[in-house]
Design a protein around this motif. Structure first.
Motif, PDB file in Angstrom:
ATOM      1  N   MET A   1       0.927  -1.612  -0.257  1.00 31.22           N
ATOM      2  CA  MET A   1       0.109   0.099  -0.041  1.00 31.22           C
ATOM      3  C   MET A   1       1.230   1.017  -0.045  1.00 31.22           C
ATOM      4  O   MET A   1       2.017   1.017   0.504  1.00 31.22           O
ATOM      5  CB  MET A   1      -0.953   0.363   1.056  1.00 31.22           C
ATOM      6  CG  MET A   1      -2.471  -1.058   1.098  1.00 31.22           C
ATOM      7  SD  MET A   1      -2.804  -0.949   2.554  1.00 31.22           S
ATOM      8  CE  MET A   1      -1.959  -1.178   4.134  1.00 31.22           C
ATOM      9  N   SER A   2       0.192   2.493  -0.543  1.00 34.73           N
ATOM     10  CA  SER A   2       0.975   3.639  -0.536  1.00 34.73           C
ATOM     11  C   SER A   2       0.019   4.790  -0.691  1.00 34.73           C
ATOM     12  O   SER A   2      -0.814   4.229  -1.133  1.00 34.73           O
ATOM     13  CB  SER A   2       1.950   3.768  -1.519  1.00 34.73           C
ATOM     14  OG  SER A   2       1.012   3.692  -2.968  1.00 34.73           O
ATOM     15  N   VAL A   3       0.443   6.194  -0.114  1.00 37.17           N
ATOM     16  CA  VAL A   3      -0.511   7.028  -0.052  1.00 37.17           C
ATOM     17  C   VAL A   3       0.331   8.392  -0.354  1.00 37.17           C
ATOM     18  O   VAL A   3       2.230   7.770   0.241  1.00 37.17           O
ATOM     19  CB  VAL A   3      -1.286   6.685   1.165  1.00 37.17           C
ATOM     20  CG1 VAL A   3      -2.398   5.995   1.781  1.00 37.17           C
ATOM     21  CG2 VAL A   3       0.247   7.049   2.594  1.00 37.17           C
ATOM     22  N   GLU A   4      -0.097   9.587   0.021  1.00 40.97           N
ATOM     23  CA  GLU A   4       0.352  10.425  -0.535  1.00 40.97           C
ATOM     24  C   GLU A   4      -0.855  11.408  -0.227  1.00 40.97           C
ATOM     25  O   GLU A   4      -1.729  11.375   0.746  1.00 40.97           O
ATOM     26  CB  GLU A   4       0.191  10.952  -2.115  1.00 40.97           C
ATOM     27  CG  GLU A   4       1.729   9.932  -2.705  1.00 40.97           C
ATOM     28  CD  GLU A   4       1.899  10.862  -4.276  1.00 40.97           C
ATOM     29  OE1 GLU A   4       1.820  11.847  -4.404  1.00 40.97           O
ATOM     30  OE2 GLU A   4       2.676   9.675  -4.892  1.00 40.97           O
ATOM     31  N   ALA A   5       0.588  12.451   1.139  1.00 45.12           N
ATOM     32  CA  ALA A   5      -0.712  13.060   1.807  1.00 45.12           C
ATOM     33  C   ALA A   5       0.613  14.895   1.735  1.00 45.12           C
ATOM     34  O   ALA A   5       2.417  14.044   2.409  1.00 45.12           O
ATOM     35  CB  ALA A   5      -1.031  12.615   3.247  1.00 45.12           C
ATOM     36  N   PRO A   6       0.288  16.231   2.435  1.00 53.34           N
ATOM     37  CA  PRO A   6       0.700  16.720   2.566  1.00 53.34           C
ATOM     38  C   PRO A   6       1.719  17.102   3.614  1.00 53.34           C
ATOM     39  O   PRO A   6       2.473  17.338   3.644  1.00 53.34           O
ATOM     40  CB  PRO A   6       0.084  18.144   2.362  1.00 53.34           C
ATOM     41  CG  PRO A   6      -1.347  17.557   2.125  1.00 53.34           C
ATOM     42  CD  PRO A   6      -1.200  16.386   1.817  1.00 53.34           C
ATOM     43  N   THR A   7       1.055  16.135   4.784  1.00 52.83           N
ATOM     44  CA  THR A   7       1.985  15.843   5.911  1.00 52.83           C
ATOM     45  C   THR A   7       2.142  14.629   6.606  1.00 52.83           C
ATOM     46  O   THR A   7       1.452  13.374   5.815  1.00 52.83           O
ATOM     47  CB  THR A   7       0.785  16.116   7.091  1.00 52.83           C
ATOM     48  OG1 THR A   7       0.063  16.075   7.585  1.00 52.83           O
ATOM     49  CG2 THR A   7       0.931  18.359   7.429  1.00 52.83           C
TER      50      THR A   7
ATOM     51  N   GLU B   1       1.499  13.146   9.614  1.00 54.53           N
ATOM     52  CA  GLU B   1       0.003  12.757   9.900  1.00 54.53           C
ATOM     53  C   GLU B   1      -1.027  12.220   9.414  1.00 54.53           C
ATOM     54  O   GLU B   1      -1.850  11.511   9.059  1.00 54.53           O
ATOM     55  CB  GLU B   1      -0.247  14.095  11.062  1.00 54.53           C
ATOM     56  CG  GLU B   1       1.255  14.123  12.187  1.00 54.53           C
ATOM     57  CD  GLU B   1       1.710  14.615  11.342  1.00 54.53           C
ATOM     58  OE1 GLU B   1       2.170  15.229  10.651  1.00 54.53           O
ATOM     59  OE2 GLU B   1       2.809  14.855  12.119  1.00 54.53           O
ATOM     60  N   GLU B   2      -1.234  13.429   7.955  1.00 53.66           N
ATOM     61  CA  GLU B   2      -1.899  12.557   7.578  1.00 53.66           C
ATOM     62  C   GLU B   2      -2.536  10.997   6.242  1.00 53.66           C
ATOM     63  O   GLU B   2      -2.625  10.946   5.915  1.00 53.66           O
ATOM     64  CB  GLU B   2      -2.062  13.926   6.194  1.00 53.66           C
ATOM     65  CG  GLU B   2      -2.965  15.146   6.455  1.00 53.66           C
ATOM     66  CD  GLU B   2      -3.281  16.580   5.621  1.00 53.66           C
ATOM     67  OE1 GLU B   2      -4.135  16.469   4.385  1.00 53.66           O
ATOM     68  OE2 GLU B   2      -2.094  17.431   5.605  1.00 53.66           O
ATOM     69  N   ALA B   3      -0.959  11.490   5.951  1.00 52.97           N
ATOM     70  CA  ALA B   3      -0.295  10.822   4.398  1.00 52.97           C
ATOM     71  C   ALA B   3      -0.114   9.302   6.088  1.00 52.97           C
ATOM     72  O   ALA B   3      -1.222   7.887   5.551  1.00 52.97           O
ATOM     73  CB  ALA B   3       0.965   9.957   5.210  1.00 52.97           C
ATOM     74  N   LEU B   4      -0.663   9.235   7.188  1.00 51.27           N
ATOM     75  CA  LEU B   4      -0.497   7.469   8.410  1.00 51.27           C
ATOM     76  C   LEU B   4      -2.272   7.259   8.083  1.00 51.27           C
ATOM     77  O   LEU B   4      -2.565   6.733   8.661  1.00 51.27           O
ATOM     78  CB  LEU B   4       0.340   8.256   9.816  1.00 51.27           C
ATOM     79  CG  LEU B   4       1.683   8.340   9.615  1.00 51.27           C
ATOM     80  CD1 LEU B   4       2.014   8.839  10.877  1.00 51.27           C
ATOM     81  CD2 LEU B   4       2.554   6.474   9.204  1.00 51.27           C
ATOM     82  N   ALA B   5      -3.377   8.750   8.239  1.00 54.44           N
ATOM     83  CA  ALA B   5      -3.925   8.017   8.861  1.00 54.44           C
ATOM     84  C   ALA B   5      -4.569   7.489   7.781  1.00 54.44           C
ATOM     85  O   ALA B   5      -5.279   6.825   7.416  1.00 54.44           O
ATOM     86  CB  ALA B   5      -5.021   9.902   9.011  1.00 54.44           C
TER      87      ALA B   5
END
Length: 75
Positions: A1-7, A9-13
């Motif tokens: 799995m992978s995600v992208e987020a500005p921070t 904390e947001e990526a971990l969420a």
């Protein structure tokens, strides 16, 4: 799995949400030990950083690549 987020904390969420969704669908989560072995060629990284001739070598390599690309396009 992978995600992208500005921070972080947001990526971990986002990652947590994806993982929870998969777990609800029956995915099994296991712990797995990982090694921290260094790549065998890592010891050579940067070995030419202070070599004044290496810049010239890089220019030659780049020129040869340009010539090869041009030759291939012409084929």
């Amino acid at each position: 799995m992978s995600v992208e987020a500005p921070t972080r904390e947001e990526a971990l969420a986002k990652l947590r949400q994806q993982l929870q969704k998969r777990l609800k669908n029956g995915t099994e989560l296991i712990a797995m030990p990982l090694t921290t072995e260094q790549h065998p060629l890592a010891k050579f990284a940067g070995m030419f950083k202070d070599d004044p001739d290496f810049v010239e070598v890089l220019k030659i390599i780049a020129e040869n690549r340009r010539k090869e690309d041009k030759r291939r396009k012409g084929s």
